[in-house]
Design a protein around this motif. Structure first.
Motif, mmCIF file in Angstrom:
data_model
loop_
_atom_site.group_PDB
_atom_site.id
_atom_site.type_symbol
_atom_site.label_atom_id
_atom_site.label_comp_id
_atom_site.label_asym_id
_atom_site.label_seq_id
_atom_site.Cartn_x
_atom_site.Cartn_y
_atom_site.Cartn_z
ATOM 1 N N HIS A 104 0.826 -1.206 0.000
ATOM 2 C CA HIS A 104 0.000 0.000 0.000
ATOM 3 C C HIS A 104 0.864 1.261 0.000
ATOM 4 C CE1 HIS A 104 -3.910 -1.835 0.093
ATOM 5 N NE2 HIS A 104 -3.485 -2.685 1.008
ATOM 6 N N ASP A 107 2.069 1.583 -3.502
ATOM 7 C CA ASP A 107 0.960 2.062 -4.324
ATOM 8 C C ASP A 107 0.774 3.564 -4.137
ATOM 9 O OD1 ASP A 107 -1.379 1.674 -6.053
ATOM 10 O OD2 ASP A 107 -2.578 1.960 -4.229
ATOM 11 N N LEU A 114 -1.983 -1.267 -7.380
ATOM 12 C CA LEU A 114 -2.649 -2.447 -6.866
ATOM 13 C C LEU A 114 -4.007 -2.599 -7.545
ATOM 14 C CD1 LEU A 114 -1.937 -2.248 -3.039
ATOM 15 C CD2 LEU A 114 -0.863 -3.740 -4.723
#
Length: 133
Positions: A104, A107, A114
């Motif tokens: 995350h 990302d 993702l």
């Protein structure tokens, strides 16, 4: 077992007994891992990758060994193996949760994108992750 983590103690007791014994098979097999984990844990990507690969090789070898007809002789041996396998599953789950956090962050930096996994009808496919292709 009364406590959900009592099973961890079983394989740890066997590892401690091995350290006191003359054969020291557990210590010999785990010696390389101890080089990385004894100093407070892995602290760079190469160490983490090495540990993940060693864990995968260990799990594959354990599965192959348990496929043999005379892999284990006693219920106590089976209990130790089960204890260690449950510890692997528990640790692997935690590792995957931590990995998700890093993904995350990547990302958010736009290093990766993702995919959305909102379709409960469709099975999760690792090939859809941008770094798996």
């Amino acid at each position: 077992m009364a406590d959900s983590h009592d099973w961890v103690e079983l394989w740890r007791r066997v590892a401690e007994a091995d350290a006191q014994g003359s054969r020291r098979l557990v210590g010999d097999v785990c010696g390389g891992l101890d080089l990385v984990t004894d100093s407070g844990g892995p602290d760079d990507p190469d160490e983490i990758i090495a540990l993940a690969i060693a864990g995968a090789k260990s799990a594959e070898a354990t599965a192959a060994g348990l496929g043999l007809e005379r892999a284990l002789y006693t219920p106590q041996q089976a209990a130790v193996v089960a204890s260690a396998l449950y510890a692997q599953i528990d640790a692997a789950g935690s590792a995957l949760e931590n990995l998700a956090g890093y993904l995350h962050v990547m990302d958010a930096r736009h290093d990766i994108v993702l995919p959305e996994f909102n379709d409960s009808e469709r099975a999760f496919d690792l090939g859809e992750l941008p770094f798996m292709s």
